[in-house]
Design a protein around this motif. Structure first.
Motif, mmCIF file in Angstrom:
data_model
loop_
_atom_site.group_PDB
_atom_site.id
_atom_site.type_symbol
_atom_site.label_atom_id
_atom_site.label_comp_id
_atom_site.label_asym_id
_atom_site.label_seq_id
_atom_site.Cartn_x
_atom_site.Cartn_y
_atom_site.Cartn_z
ATOM 1 N N THR A 76 135.648 106.493 70.799
ATOM 2 C CA THR A 76 135.870 105.113 70.361
ATOM 3 C C THR A 76 137.342 104.719 70.427
ATOM 4 O O THR A 76 137.783 103.810 69.729
ATOM 5 C CB THR A 76 135.358 104.905 68.919
ATOM 6 N N ARG A 77 138.092 105.390 71.251
ATOM 7 C CA ARG A 77 139.485 105.016 71.463
ATOM 8 C C ARG A 77 139.749 104.916 72.954
ATOM 9 O O ARG A 77 139.000 105.440 73.771
ATOM 10 C CB ARG A 77 140.441 106.012 70.805
ATOM 11 N N GLY A 78 140.814 104.221 73.327
ATOM 12 C CA GLY A 78 141.131 104.059 74.742
ATOM 13 C C GLY A 78 142.548 103.553 74.893
ATOM 14 O O GLY A 78 143.282 103.393 73.914
ATOM 15 N N PHE A 79 142.932 103.277 76.142
ATOM 16 C CA PHE A 79 144.307 102.851 76.426
ATOM 17 C C PHE A 79 144.311 101.408 76.904
ATOM 18 O O PHE A 79 143.612 101.054 77.854
ATOM 19 C CB PHE A 79 144.938 103.747 77.487
ATOM 20 N N LYS B 166 150.177 98.692 76.377
ATOM 21 C CA LYS B 166 150.654 100.089 76.369
ATOM 22 C C LYS B 166 150.332 100.762 75.036
ATOM 23 O O LYS B 166 151.179 101.435 74.440
ATOM 24 C CB LYS B 166 152.162 100.164 76.644
ATOM 25 N N VAL B 167 149.100 100.588 74.570
ATOM 26 C CA VAL B 167 148.678 101.128 73.286
ATOM 27 C C VAL B 167 147.479 102.045 73.490
ATOM 28 O O VAL B 167 146.496 101.667 74.138
ATOM 29 C CB VAL B 167 148.306 99.999 72.298
ATOM 30 N N ASN B 168 147.557 103.247 72.921
ATOM 31 C CA ASN B 168 146.438 104.182 72.934
ATOM 32 C C ASN B 168 145.779 104.120 71.561
ATOM 33 O O ASN B 168 146.343 104.589 70.578
ATOM 34 C CB ASN B 168 146.934 105.598 73.230
ATOM 35 N N GLY B 169 144.609 103.522 71.500
ATOM 36 C CA GLY B 169 143.958 103.410 70.202
ATOM 37 C C GLY B 169 142.740 102.525 70.242
ATOM 38 O O GLY B 169 141.875 102.684 71.094
ATOM 39 N N ARG B 170 142.702 101.571 69.336
ATOM 40 C CA ARG B 170 141.568 100.665 69.220
ATOM 41 C C ARG B 170 142.029 99.219 69.290
ATOM 42 O O ARG B 170 143.214 98.923 69.178
ATOM 43 C CB ARG B 170 140.820 100.907 67.905
ATOM 44 N N LYS B 171 141.034 98.331 69.471
ATOM 45 C CA LYS B 171 141.326 96.909 69.551
ATOM 46 C C LYS B 171 140.450 96.161 68.554
ATOM 47 O O LYS B 171 139.246 96.397 68.471
ATOM 48 C CB LYS B 171 141.070 96.399 70.974
ATOM 49 N N VAL C 78 134.397 89.994 63.033
ATOM 50 C CA VAL C 78 135.306 90.990 63.602
ATOM 51 C C VAL C 78 134.492 92.072 64.298
ATOM 52 O O VAL C 78 133.423 92.464 63.828
ATOM 53 C CB VAL C 78 136.213 91.619 62.509
ATOM 54 N N VAL C 79 134.985 92.525 65.448
ATOM 55 C CA VAL C 79 134.404 93.641 66.185
ATOM 56 C C VAL C 79 135.546 94.579 66.559
ATOM 57 O O VAL C 79 136.569 94.129 67.075
ATOM 58 C CB VAL C 79 133.672 93.169 67.460
ATOM 59 N N VAL C 80 135.387 95.870 66.296
ATOM 60 C CA VAL C 80 136.391 96.872 66.646
ATOM 61 C C VAL C 80 135.861 97.720 67.792
ATOM 62 O O VAL C 80 134.737 98.230 67.737
ATOM 63 C CB VAL C 80 136.738 97.762 65.438
ATOM 64 N N THR C 81 136.669 97.847 68.841
ATOM 65 C CA THR C 81 136.287 98.628 70.024
ATOM 66 C C THR C 81 137.443 99.540 70.418
ATOM 67 O O THR C 81 138.525 99.498 69.826
ATOM 68 C CB THR C 81 135.965 97.710 71.216
#
Length: 210
Positions: free
Chosen positions: A65-68, A73-78, A92-95
């Motif tokens: 559930t994490r990505g770049f 230039k962020v490694n994490g979530r959106k 809200v939706v977290v991906t």
């Protein structure tokens, strides 16, 4: 945990129960209704603003559930959110951070339509284009209006309507827990966003009383 709280396991058990039963969302939504009524607005909004924010993820966030995010230039979530014209959170939706605004926007707008049936217009930036426009218009009956930054702009400019959702992100970032994503599950991350906005709204209501 703060010294006046019970053991961590008991606190998390309450949080998990509230999250899984939808009580965090219900508490948040009732506060939002009160804020809108205090501002002489109808409880159900008719327009919103959509945007996304990428944040770094802690080691506790699983790789699934994490990505770049190549743009930021962020490694994490959106965090993908829709707010009303007061800047109050509607959904809200977290991906993973690698998920594009266009991809997440379809799920986000579908949730928005399900929960707020009066929404007819949503303002967005240039990232919400392509098939999302047709989907929003033909399936959800939501008109999407793009507010673009001028190509010759070399300094910070407040964009009409767009500043509302940017201000909401600023409110959220005041919560230390949201500066970085620490949650193993995305629904826990979404619940933390709702808790943060509930704190913002409850403080606003308290100031009105005084």
């Amino acid at each position: 945990m703060p010294a006046d709280f019970p053991a961590w396991g008991r606190v998390y058990a309450f949080f998990r129960r509230w999250r899984d039963n939808g009580w965090i969302a219900e508490f948040h939504d009732r506060l939002r209704d009160r804020i809108r009524e205090a501002a002489s607005r109808d409880r159900e909004p008719t327009a919103g603003n959509i945007d996304a924010q990428s944040v770094k993820a802690a080691a506790s966030v699983p790789a699934a559930t994490r990505g770049f995010d190549g743009g930021k230039k962020v490694n994490g979530r959106k965090r993908h959110i829709v707010v009303d014209t007061l800047g109050l959170l509607l959904t809200v939706v977290v991906t993973a951070a690698s998920v594009t605004d266009r991809e997440a926007g379809q799920t986000l707008l579908a949730w928005l339509r399900e929960r707020h049936w009066r929404i007819t217009r949503v303002w967005a930036d240039g990232g919400y284009t392509g098939h999302l426009v047709d989907f929003a218009r033909s399936v959800l009956q939501i008109a999407r209006t793009v507010v673009k930054r001028s190509d010759d702009t070399t300094r910070f400019v407040v964009l009409p309507k767009r500043w509302l959702v940017e201000r909401t992100f600023a409110w959220l970032m005041r919560s230390r827990r949201l500066v970085r994503d620490y949650e193993t599950r995305t629904n826990s991350a979404e619940a933390m966003v709702l808790w943060s906005m509930s704190t913002v709204m409850s403080r606003r209501l308290a100031r009105r009383r005084h």
